[in-house]
Design a protein around this motif. Structure first.
Motif, PDB file in Angstrom:
ATOM      1  N   ASP A 146      -5.618  -7.022 -17.672  1.00 34.25           N
ATOM      2  CA  ASP A 146      -5.973  -6.541 -16.332  1.00 34.25           C
ATOM      3  C   ASP A 146      -6.203  -5.042 -16.357  1.00 34.25           C
ATOM      4  OD1 ASP A 146      -5.817  -8.985 -15.091  1.00 34.25           O
ATOM      5  OD2 ASP A 146      -3.641  -8.841 -14.800  1.00 34.25           O
ATOM      6  N   MET A 147      -6.998  -4.591 -15.410  1.00 31.52           N
ATOM      7  CA  MET A 147      -7.242  -3.156 -15.258  1.00 31.52           C
ATOM      8  C   MET A 147      -5.921  -2.437 -15.038  1.00 31.52           C
ATOM      9  SD  MET A 147     -10.240  -1.399 -14.560  1.00 31.52           S
ATOM     10  CE  MET A 147     -10.274   0.291 -14.998  1.00 31.52           C
ATOM     11  N   ASP A 148      -5.766  -1.283 -15.673  1.00 34.51           N
ATOM     12  CA  ASP A 148      -4.519  -0.540 -15.575  1.00 34.51           C
ATOM     13  C   ASP A 148      -4.313  -0.018 -14.150  1.00 34.51           C
ATOM     14  OD1 ASP A 148      -2.527   0.694 -17.720  1.00 34.51           O
ATOM     15  OD2 ASP A 148      -2.798   2.160 -16.121  1.00 34.51           O
ATOM     16  N   PHE A 149      -3.056  -0.027 -13.699  1.00 34.48           N
ATOM     17  CA  PHE A 149      -2.740   0.380 -12.332  1.00 34.48           C
ATOM     18  C   PHE A 149      -3.117   1.839 -12.050  1.00 34.48           C
ATOM     19  CE2 PHE A 149       0.142   1.902  -8.964  1.00 34.48           C
ATOM     20  CZ  PHE A 149      -0.207   0.993  -7.966  1.00 34.48           C
ATOM     21  N   SER A 150      -3.142   2.675 -13.099  1.00 38.80           N
ATOM     22  CA  SER A 150      -3.444   4.099 -12.875  1.00 38.80           C
ATOM     23  C   SER A 150      -4.854   4.320 -12.333  1.00 38.80           C
ATOM     24  CB  SER A 150      -3.236   4.902 -14.165  1.00 38.80           C
ATOM     25  OG  SER A 150      -4.029   4.372 -15.199  1.00 38.80           O
ATOM     26  N   PHE A 151      -5.722   3.292 -12.415  1.00 39.11           N
ATOM     27  CA  PHE A 151      -7.087   3.443 -11.887  1.00 39.11           C
ATOM     28  C   PHE A 151      -7.203   2.924 -10.445  1.00 39.11           C
ATOM     29  CE2 PHE A 151      -7.560   2.891 -16.552  1.00 39.11           C
ATOM     30  CZ  PHE A 151      -7.995   4.176 -16.840  1.00 39.11           C
TER      31      PHE A 151
END
Length: 473
Positions: free
Chosen positions: A373-378
């Motif tokens: 999954d896309m990293d939360f920082s983005f």
């Protein structure tokens, strides 16, 4: 990250620099905000820590993507299974090859700058981003003419209101002593001075950390402390060396005094800057702090990379470039996925670290055939830094980036203490700028992330008599 994931695989780090940048004192301030120092260390430390990492100190001459091969400047070849390009960016100089124009981007160029400043009476600073802001604030004992293309300082991070709040600190006479620097620095011994000066202009150093000016002795020759004159809404039209200027038979200006602004300068300076507003100033040297351009040149030849409008290598949401088995992270890349409504790319240390970490996770997942999954920082743009000794937090679309006219701003300001601005759209918080010790960052981060309708609170959202945190815990 890769060394931990694949302990039995060989991992090569090819770098032109004898030092590596390590993230130290990392602190997760909130869900998306992080603070850390950046420290230079000898690359041997990395090899000692991870036995499967080998550091190769050489520049890259060519990438042959169809053969999965890298050629280095020292004439060697290296095959790769997967490759991640993290070559950063280089200073966008206002003019190339002029000995009086210094670009500040990395620790080597900061050293060259410091050496020149020690013999200087006046410098011209061009640019309006974070580095220009910090430079102008830190320099003492030297006249500074600061040329900015905008109406107000620091447009990358602020609006005019925040600039006005900060500028009072710039003109204040008594300056508090800066907080002591915790960071230690590793420098390369035996590097001749001329090599170091060359490094400032053409070689690529690694980017400066968030507190790069700490521990540098930024003092010119004059005894007074702080003299800054700002020329707004202008750019550099032309630069003249001393001889060229004498032949021009034009007049340059002295450092502007409050009352009268147009005295001709009797002093002969090594270099002269003509601004687009018609004024000419002489100075000892010019600092070009006008941003960066992605360092893609060594990799483009013979490879069909998709390149973004800003010159970076386009990457998708798994940090893939358009070529098989090649990833990119940090300043060299251009995020080309559909971003979250409150995230945007900015070439900053925090994003480079997040992208590098996430790219390693993507490389590992692809190798193992797993999904990721896309990293939360983005999810949310979030950056914490210091300007003029104030803590500065910027969140989401803090300057209403891309929101058009469909937004409103709410402000709270206590002179000399704090500046709070929120960007609202349809009753929802889209961004915020917090200057000073406001303690609002976590609350505002949550309000932007959960997109709660705040219309009912109206102006009370920023009422200092109401403890907003109690509402939204």
């Amino acid at each position: 990250k890769l060394a931990m994931e694949f302990p039995s695989e060989d991992i090569l780090l090819i770098t032109a620099s004898p030092v590596i940048k390590a993230v130290m004192n990392f602190r997760q301030v909130s869900k998306t905000l992080e603070e850390f120092d950046v420290e230079e260390q000898p690359s041997s430390i990395l090899e000692k820590r991870y036995h499967n990492i080998k550091v190769i100190q050489s520049g890259v001459k060519q990438l042959k993507s169809d053969e999965h091969k890298i050629l280095t400047e020292d004439g060697k070849e290296y095959m790769y299974e997967k490759l991640c390009l993290c070559a950063g960016a280089k200073p966008k100089l206002i003019v190339e090859g002029n000995p009086y124009v210094l670009g500040i981007r990395d620790t080597d160029s900061a050293k060259a700058f410091q050496k020149n400043l020690a013999q200087s009476q006046r410098i011209v600073v061009v640019g309006n981003g974070g580095i220009a802001l910090e430079l102008v604030y830190e320099i003492q004992g030297c006249e500074v003419i600061w040329a900015i293309k905008d109406k107000a300082i620091g447009n990358t991070f602020f609006d005019a209101g925040a600039a006005e709040f900060l500028i009072q600190k710039l003109t204040a006479e008594n300056r508090e002593t800066p907080i002591e620097c915790k960071r230690t620095k590793y420098t390369t011994e035996g590097n001749e001075e001329k090599e170091r000066l060359a490094a400032a202009s053409d070689k690529l150093g690694s980017a400066l950390g968030p507190d790069w000016h700490e521990g540098l002795h930024l003092k010119g020759t004059k005894e007074f402390s702080h003299k800054v004159h700002i020329e707004i809404l202008c750019e550099v039209k032309k630069i003249y060396l001393q001889q060229e200027f004498i032949q021009l038979q034009r007049t340059s200006l002295t450092f502007p005094k409050e009352e009268k602004n147009v005295e001709p300068d009797e002093v002969l300076w090594p270099v002269y800057v003509e601004l687009t507003n018609g004024k000419i100033y002489g100075c000892d040297f010019i600092v070009s702090a006008t941003g960066v351009v992605p360092n893609v040149k060594p990799f483009l030849d013979g490879n069909n990379f998709a390149v973004g409008e800003d010159g970076g290598l386009k990457v998708d949401k798994h940090m893939h470039t358009s070529l098989p088995d090649i990833y990119a992270a940090g300043d060299i890349c251009t995020a080309s996925w559909e971003p979250s409504p409150v995230w945007h790319q900015m070439r900053l240390w925090t994003q480079a670290r997040q992208m590098g970490w996430y790219a390693a996770k993507c490389m590992a997942a692809d190798t193992l055939g797993e999904s990721i999954d896309m990293d939360f920082s983005f999810e949310l743009f979030a950056h914490v830094t210091k300007f003029f000794n104030y803590k500065v937090v910027v969140l989401g679309k803090y300057n209403a980036q891309g929101l058009g006219l469909d937004h409103e701003l709410m402000l709270r300001c206590t002179k000399g203490q704090e500046y709070v601005k929120v960007v609202m759209q349809n009753g929802r918080m889209m961004g915020a700028v917090l200057i000073g010790e406001t303690d609002l960052e976590e609350t505002f981060e949550n309000l932007i992330l959960n997109q709660m309708d705040l219309s009912a609170y109206g102006e009370d959202l920023l009422n200092p008599d109401i403890d907003i945190e109690d509402y939204f815990d």
